[in-house]
Every structure is written in structure tokens, then in C-alpha cells.
Write a protein that holds these residues in place. Structure first.
Motif, PDB file in Angstrom:
ATOM      1  N   ASN A 199       0.819  -1.208   0.000  1.00  0.00           N
ATOM      2  CA  ASN A 199       0.000   0.000   0.000  1.00  0.00           C
ATOM      3  C   ASN A 199       0.858   1.264   0.000  1.00  0.00           C
ATOM      4  O   ASN A 199       0.594   2.222  -0.732  1.00  0.00           O
ATOM      5  CB  ASN A 199      -0.935   0.018   1.216  1.00  0.00           C
ATOM      6  CG  ASN A 199      -1.987  -1.071   1.146  1.00  0.00           C
ATOM      7  OD1 ASN A 199      -2.294  -1.583   0.076  1.00  0.00           O
ATOM      8  ND2 ASN A 199      -2.535  -1.435   2.297  1.00  0.00           N
ATOM      9  N   LYS A 200       1.896   1.245   0.836  1.00  0.00           N
ATOM     10  CA  LYS A 200       2.789   2.406   0.905  1.00  0.00           C
ATOM     11  C   LYS A 200       3.594   2.537  -0.395  1.00  0.00           C
ATOM     12  O   LYS A 200       3.790   3.646  -0.924  1.00  0.00           O
ATOM     13  CB  LYS A 200       3.729   2.286   2.106  1.00  0.00           C
ATOM     14  CG  LYS A 200       4.638   3.495   2.311  1.00  0.00           C
ATOM     15  CD  LYS A 200       5.525   3.315   3.539  1.00  0.00           C
ATOM     16  CE  LYS A 200       4.794   3.549   4.827  1.00  0.00           C
ATOM     17  NZ  LYS A 200       4.488   5.007   5.056  1.00  0.00           N
ATOM     18  N   TYR A 201       4.043   1.415  -0.914  1.00  0.00           N
ATOM     19  CA  TYR A 201       4.851   1.410  -2.142  1.00  0.00           C
ATOM     20  C   TYR A 201       4.073   1.979  -3.327  1.00  0.00           C
ATOM     21  O   TYR A 201       4.546   2.873  -4.032  1.00  0.00           O
ATOM     22  CB  TYR A 201       5.297  -0.024  -2.442  1.00  0.00           C
ATOM     23  CG  TYR A 201       6.038  -0.186  -3.762  1.00  0.00           C
ATOM     24  CD1 TYR A 201       7.399   0.065  -3.859  1.00  0.00           C
ATOM     25  CD2 TYR A 201       5.358  -0.615  -4.901  1.00  0.00           C
ATOM     26  CE1 TYR A 201       8.077  -0.092  -5.064  1.00  0.00           C
ATOM     27  CE2 TYR A 201       6.025  -0.771  -6.109  1.00  0.00           C
ATOM     28  CZ  TYR A 201       7.374  -0.512  -6.179  1.00  0.00           C
ATOM     29  OH  TYR A 201       8.034  -0.664  -7.386  1.00  0.00           O
ATOM     30  N   ILE A 202       2.868   1.477  -3.551  1.00  0.00           N
ATOM     31  CA  ILE A 202       2.110   1.888  -4.722  1.00  0.00           C
ATOM     32  C   ILE A 202       1.685   3.348  -4.603  1.00  0.00           C
ATOM     33  O   ILE A 202       1.620   4.078  -5.599  1.00  0.00           O
ATOM     34  CB  ILE A 202       0.897   0.955  -4.958  1.00  0.00           C
ATOM     35  CG1 ILE A 202       0.448   1.007  -6.420  1.00  0.00           C
ATOM     36  CG2 ILE A 202      -0.237   1.279  -4.029  1.00  0.00           C
ATOM     37  CD1 ILE A 202       1.409   0.400  -7.388  1.00  0.00           C
ATOM     38  N   LYS A 203       1.412   3.795  -3.380  1.00  0.00           N
ATOM     39  CA  LYS A 203       1.053   5.193  -3.161  1.00  0.00           C
ATOM     40  C   LYS A 203       2.220   6.109  -3.510  1.00  0.00           C
ATOM     41  O   LYS A 203       2.042   7.163  -4.169  1.00  0.00           O
ATOM     42  CB  LYS A 203       0.628   5.404  -1.708  1.00  0.00           C
ATOM     43  CG  LYS A 203       0.138   6.806  -1.406  1.00  0.00           C
ATOM     44  CD  LYS A 203      -0.333   6.910   0.040  1.00  0.00           C
ATOM     45  CE  LYS A 203      -0.855   8.324   0.347  1.00  0.00           C
ATOM     46  NZ  LYS A 203      -1.334   8.425   1.757  1.00  0.00           N
ATOM     47  N   GLU A 204       3.424   5.724  -3.106  1.00  0.00           N
ATOM     48  CA  GLU A 204       4.606   6.529  -3.406  1.00  0.00           C
ATOM     49  C   GLU A 204       4.913   6.538  -4.899  1.00  0.00           C
ATOM     50  O   GLU A 204       5.322   7.568  -5.456  1.00  0.00           O
ATOM     51  CB  GLU A 204       5.811   6.006  -2.617  1.00  0.00           C
ATOM     52  CG  GLU A 204       5.729   6.282  -1.122  1.00  0.00           C
ATOM     53  CD  GLU A 204       6.989   5.886  -0.381  1.00  0.00           C
ATOM     54  OE1 GLU A 204       7.972   5.474  -1.043  1.00  0.00           O
ATOM     55  OE2 GLU A 204       7.001   5.986   0.862  1.00  0.00           O
ATOM     56  N   LYS A 205       4.710   5.409  -5.568  1.00  0.00           N
ATOM     57  CA  LYS A 205       4.988   5.343  -7.003  1.00  0.00           C
ATOM     58  C   LYS A 205       3.983   6.171  -7.805  1.00  0.00           C
ATOM     59  O   LYS A 205       4.342   6.796  -8.802  1.00  0.00           O
ATOM     60  CB  LYS A 205       4.972   3.894  -7.478  1.00  0.00           C
ATOM     61  CG  LYS A 205       6.178   3.088  -7.020  1.00  0.00           C
ATOM     62  CD  LYS A 205       7.473   3.743  -7.457  1.00  0.00           C
ATOM     63  CE  LYS A 205       8.687   3.019  -6.911  1.00  0.00           C
ATOM     64  NZ  LYS A 205       9.955   3.761  -7.218  1.00  0.00           N
TER      65      LYS A 205
END
Length: 295
Positions: A107-113
Motif C-alpha cells: 500500500n505504501k509502495y504503490i502510493k509513493e509510485k
């Protein structure tokens, strides 16, 4: 589809695929007989676990089928089918699994990308883009305007996944590294044996008489090519022991819920793993040198 498992009049195929809109892997069931059946959506690795809990009744109503998933998912389904006396109607296939990271990481990864790409649209994801070969892990993020390819050594999601410091808690006490309730287990054939194989090689382990029979049928139909090998290759090249749960596990999980970025978290929690990755080539060279010197 019958050519893959010709001994069955297969009604359902179940696997996880990445849902662009939900931004997660989902368990999907399709009828082979449907004109809209698309096997390509199941291809490719997904390093996040799907929600498997909502498909049990649907699977049971299908009467027969091929079901794939992680070993723990397949074991749960195996027990469920036994309780309903229909286990023999299903071919169960599990994956050589190294553990699944918490969804908090994804969730954090895709939000940052999404923020990095400046995209308001949902991104499709190729967790293991093999257009660059099968040995290097490349994650590819896709929007309508661009492709972003990231090597495992530079990708934040892969760093945490490979460091094994944020798996689901059950993965650190997994019972299925060397056991299974599936008929067939599949995965990449790691190790030296096929190191030079540019197109990749799959390891397929028949675990029951049914699994062995289906593979023989596929071989006789020339749908697949099988080269017999030793089961020792599995124990030598795959992860057969559980990772130790890190002492700072609760802090890592807590930080995924915080405003800390993955870059900040990598510096904090992945230093040892990154250092080991950097010196690994030198260790291999030194080991080879010492081996030749001792001959």
C-alpha cells in the motif's frame, strides 16, 4: 484449456491476479467454458497474497476444477474439500513460496509510485517482467502514458521482500517449506543446473499419484517437456527453512502505518541485507579461488 489438463472436464480455474482498481491481488475464478476466459491474466508472479476467503462456496459449487495458490491457501482448501468429500474432483497446485510481505508494504509502495509518476490513474503492475530475462527480478509499473522498469537491487518493494523482514507473522512459522497438501508444486528452477537457460526453467514436483498422472498426460500430449531431475535440487536451491522473525518486526510494521517513506525505512531496517548483497559477488569469487587453490 483442456490440453493442459486433458483428464478433466475442467469447469473452473482459480488463481490470483492483480486488480488494477483495487491495487491488490485478488482471487479470481473463471469458467473454462466461457468465451471470455483469459488465462493470460494469471500469468506472472505476484509477490503479494490474495484474499482467498471469499471463494470457498463458489469453488464447491463448481463440482470440479484446477485450483492454484500459496501452500497455506491450498492446504486450507484441501481440508475444506475433504470435509465435503469432494477432494478427488479437484487438482490442487501450490507455489514454491518464500513468504508474503504485509499488505502495508504494498500500500505504501504503490502510493509513493503514483506520486512519483504524477499519475491519478491506477497503475498496472508486472511483478516479474521477464522481457529482461528470468534471473533478474524486474518490476514494471504501467500507466497509459509510460512504463517504469526497476531492477530488484534498486526497487524499494523488492528490498523489503528479499530482506524478509516484513512477512506475515505466520510466514516465520510456516509448516509448508518441505510439506504440502497439493497434487503438484511449481516454481522457478533455481540453482546452477539451468543457470545458462535464458528463457527460464520451471521446477515441477508431483506430490500425489494424481499429480504425477496429470504431468504424464501432458508429456504424452506434448503439451510440456519434462526432464527428470533429483528432488535434492529442491532442497539445495529452494528455501526450505523459515526465516527468523526480526527483533524489530513490530517497529517495522508500525512504521509502514506512519508517515515515514520507504526510503527512510530502508536506511533504518535494510542496512544489513543491502551490505550482504553488495559483498556477495566478492564472497563467491573468494570461495572459487580457495576451492581451486585447494585442488
Amino acid at each position: 484449456m483442456e490440453k493442459f489438463f486433458p483428464d478433466y472436464e475442467i469447469i473452473e480455474w482459480n488463481e490470483s491476479n492483480y486488480d488494477v482498481n483495487k491495487k491488490r491481488a485478488v482471487t479470481d475464478i473463471q469458467s473454462i467454458k466461457s468465451n471470455q476466459f483469459d488465462i493470460h491474466k494469471y500469468q506472472g508472479s505476484k509477490y503479494i497474497q490474495s484474499d482467498f476467503s471469499n471463494v470457498f462456496d463458489t469453488i464447491l459449487s463448481s463440482n470440479e476444477g484446477v485450483i492454484t495458490g500459496t501452500p497455506c491457501q491450498i492446504s486450507a482448501l484441501h481440508n475444506f474439500l475433504l470435509l465435503h468429500n469432494v477432494r478427488d474432483k479437484y487438482l490442487l497446485v501450490d507455489l514454491i513460496c518464500h513468504g508474503v510481505p504485509t499488505n502495508l508494504l504494498w500500500n505504501k509502495y504503490i502510493k509513493e509510485k503514483e506520486h512519483q509518476l504524477g499519475s491519478n490513474e491506477s497503475m498496472d503492475v508486472l511483478f516479474r517482467d521477464k522481457s529482461f530475462g528470468w534471473r533478474d527480478k524486474i518490476i514494471t509499473l504501467v500507466t497509459s502514458k509510460q512504463y517504469l522498469h526497476i531492477n530488484e537491487k534498486k526497487d524499494l518493494f523488492y528490498v523489503f521482500f528479499l530482506a524478509a523482514n516484513c512477512y506475515a507473522e505466520s510466514c516465520y512459522e510456516c509448516n509448508y517449506r518441505c510439506s504440502s497438501n497439493a497434487d503438484i508444486r511449481i516454481g522457478d528452477y533455481w540453482g546452477k543446473k539451468y543457470y545458462g537457460e535464458k528463457m527460464g526453467m520451471s521446477m515441477v514436483l508431483p506430490l500425489t499419484a494424481k499429480g504425477f498422472s496429470e504431468l504424464q498426460i501432458l508429456k504424452n500430449k506434448k503439451a510440456i517437456t519434462i526432464e527428470n531431475g533429483s528432488v535434492n535440487d529442491y532442497f539445495k536451491s529452494q528455501q526450505t527453512k523459515n526465516h527468523y522473525k526480526p527483533l524489530e518486526y513490530s517497529k517495522i510494521i508500525s512504521d509502514f502505518k506512519s508517515t515515514s517513506t520507504l526510503t527512510q525505512m530502508r536506511k533504518k531496517y535494510c542496512k544489513t541485507f543491502i551490505f550482504k548483497q553488495k559483498i556477495k559477488p566478492f564472497i563467491k569469487i573468494m570461495s572459487l579461488f580457495l576451492h581451486r587453490k585447494g585442488e
